[in-house]
Design a protein around this motif. Structure first.
Motif, PDB file in Angstrom:
ATOM      1  N   ARG A 146      -6.514   0.893  10.742  1.00 30.37           N
ATOM      2  CA  ARG A 146      -5.737   1.300  11.918  1.00 30.37           C
ATOM      3  C   ARG A 146      -6.594   2.150  12.851  1.00 30.37           C
ATOM      4  N   MET A 147      -7.575   2.861  12.273  1.00 30.68           N
ATOM      5  CA  MET A 147      -8.450   3.715  13.081  1.00 30.68           C
ATOM      6  C   MET A 147      -9.696   2.946  13.543  1.00 30.68           C
ATOM      7  N   SER A 148      -9.652   1.605  13.469  1.00 26.71           N
ATOM      8  CA  SER A 148     -10.749   0.716  13.899  1.00 26.71           C
ATOM      9  C   SER A 148     -12.031   0.899  13.090  1.00 26.71           C
ATOM     10  N   GLU A 149     -11.893   1.309  11.842  1.00 28.26           N
ATOM     11  CA  GLU A 149     -13.062   1.338  10.957  1.00 28.26           C
ATOM     12  C   GLU A 149     -13.153   0.004  10.228  1.00 28.26           C
ATOM     13  N   ARG A 150     -14.352  -0.491  10.051  1.00 32.24           N
ATOM     14  CA  ARG A 150     -14.514  -1.798   9.397  1.00 32.24           C
ATOM     15  C   ARG A 150     -14.308  -1.655   7.887  1.00 32.24           C
ATOM     16  N   GLN A 151     -13.625  -2.642   7.312  1.00 32.00           N
ATOM     17  CA  GLN A 151     -13.260  -2.576   5.899  1.00 32.00           C
ATOM     18  C   GLN A 151     -13.625  -3.858   5.155  1.00 32.00           C
ATOM     19  N   LEU A 152     -13.818  -3.706   3.842  1.00 33.18           N
ATOM     20  CA  LEU A 152     -13.925  -4.833   2.917  1.00 33.18           C
ATOM     21  C   LEU A 152     -12.815  -4.666   1.882  1.00 33.18           C
TER      22      LEU A 152
END
Length: 489
Positions: A241-247
């Motif tokens: 939601r905070m625009s951090e990239r995730q795996l």
């Protein structure tokens, strides 16, 4: 006093990436500027294909791997689409057949001449029309011959039998929004998809049913990706939601909670995952990034283990990954990527450092070969099969490629395997392809065929015996060498 192991043991911990020398790059390629999150690049052991800028239509470049250096502006392209090409994919069962999807709402399948293009290729072998909006995804079935999936901006997934130029399945009610990507599982019985509505879905294409669905797999609004792993789990990349990239890693049996979730950074490029089922390593490349991160997926927590990062100065516009059978086994190469810059394509070699020059069994288990495990008709009738594996121990020599065969015959009502039609002429569209008929042979011809078959079988048996004998000899020599090395130590 016992010391706890701090570092996890892994044979891939020291994998390092290295770009090739400048003279082995492909220079002066005008990579497409179209705004679409595809890889723009596809590669196999014979050819490199790159989507390029084209005025008044869409085109992609197909280069023999050996044609490095500066590419002439007049070099012929595959240019039959009337709108920009958005995605390309090489057929896993024929290294001279490639599919392309375009903004002109069509899918085209092309037969590339054995030694590459000498003139622009404008006529596909098969033209597949069924989408009403641009086609952004094309991907071949991993084990069934001539089965191709396409997905468009009309939110429809179509599955085609390329051999008969017809639509097998139309899935038009499962995705309410734009489809970001589609990935088949190991045996091609299911596929997973990532959609703009933030859901990851597992779908059975032959039944047209939703097997599993996870809403808000990643809560961010930016594009995400989902791929099937060899053991049936699903690996996703996306944004928080905070625009951090995730795996994230998911078990399709229970999609309530991810098995693992990792945050990477706050860059804004979509993460493209490339998976190697033989080593269980996932390589993650961000569009616009200048790095490739790689992770090992294991059965024990935390499941996703960071290995290393390859970094360079130039950002990547796209990326292609070489199938395992195209790698240099003698150099302990476990992956090779083709990184697209603005004006060139640069191969990047991933290597596991080893002192020994012998074949490394642990790095190269048997891998998927170019032979299809099923015909399209068998898959439609409900059969599934894992890929036919080949060993990389012997220097692998590819069999002679067959031309793509197109025959206008409906396979849906009749699921018996089709008789092999005569070779399709490259340059004839599927809609205009000749109807091939099978002529029954007389008893004399049958006897001759049987004689020839027996000859071939005898030759095959002799070759098998020779290969076995050589394998045993190599084994003995390796053992002897191992003993000598241990003696030195």
């Amino acid at each position: 006093m016992s010391f706890r192991k701090v570092v996890r043991q892994s044979k891939f911990r020291h994998v390092f990436g290295q770009p090739v020398k400048n003279d082995q790059c492909y220079e002066d390629i005008r990579v497409s500027r179209v705004t679409w999150d595809s890889t723009f690049c596809a590669v196999n052991p014979k050819f490199l294909a790159v989507i390029v800028e084209a005025s008044g239509g869409g085109a992609f470049l197909v280069l023999p791997l050996s044609k490095t250096g500066r590419i002439d502006k007049a070099y012929p392209t595959v240019c039959g689409h009337t709108g920009p090409v958005l995605d390309i994919d090489w057929c896993p069962h024929n290294d001279e057949v490639i599919a392309s999807g375009s903004e002109d709402c069509t899918v085209m399948v092309w037969q590339i001449p054995e030694n590459g293009l000498t003139a622009p290729l404008t006529e596909p072998v098969v033209l597949l029309e069924g989408h009403t909006k641009r086609v952004g995804i094309v991907t071949w079935h991993p084990t069934a011959r001539n089965v191709l999936l396409s997905a468009g901006c009309d939110n429809v997934v179509l599955i085609w039998n390329v051999g008969t130029a017809e639509e097998l399945y139309r899935l038009d009610s499962l995705h309410p929004d734009l489809i970001y990507n589609v990935s088949w599982n190991r045996n091609g019985s299911l596929f997973c998809s990532a959609c703009k509505d933030k859901s990851v879905r597992v779908i059975d294409p032959r039944r047209g049913t939703l097997v599993a669905e996870r809403e808000k797999a990643h809560e961010g609004a930016r594009p995400m990706r989902a791929i099937f792993l060899a053991d049936g789990k699903v690996f996703t990349t996306g944004f928080s939601r905070m625009s951090e990239r995730q795996l994230a890693l998911w078990d399709p049996e229970n999609l309530e909670e991810p098995m693992a979730l990792q945050e990477l950074d706050s860059s804004n490029g979509a993460l493209l995952p490339f998976y190697d089922p033989d080593t269980n390593v996932v390589y993650v490349c961000g569009k616009g990034d200048s790095s490739i991160r790689y992770f090992e997926i294991t059965d024990e927590p935390p499941y996703i283990h960071f290995l290393n990062t390859f970094t360079s100065k130039e950002p990547q516009r796209g990326m292609g990954s070489m199938p395992k059978r195209g790698l240099e086994v003698s150099k302990c190469e476990i992956a090779r990527f083709y990184k697209l810059h603005e004006r060139k394509c640069e191969p990047i070699v991933m290597t596991v450092p080893r002192k020994s020059d012998l074949f490394q069994d642990d790095l190269y288990p048997d891998t998927a070969g170019p032979e299809a495990a099923l015909e399209a008709e068998e898959w439609v009738s409900g059969q599934d099969a894992n890929p036919i594996l080949i060993s990389l121990r012997e220097a692998y020599v590819p069999s002679k490629q067959r031309d793509l065969k197109v025959s206008r015959r409906n396979v849906l009502p009749d699921s018996r395997p089709a008789a092999a039609p005569s070779s399709a002429r490259p340059g004839a569209t599927g809609s205009a392809a000749s109807i091939h008929t099978t002529v029954s042979s007389g008893s004399l011809a049958g006897a001759m065929e049987a004689g020839k078959l027996e000859e071939v079988m005898q030759e095959l048996r002799a070759l098998r015996a020779l290969v076995k004998e050589q394998g045993e000899r190599i084994g003995r020599l390796e053992e002897q060498l191992g003993r000598m090395e241990n003696g030195d130590a």
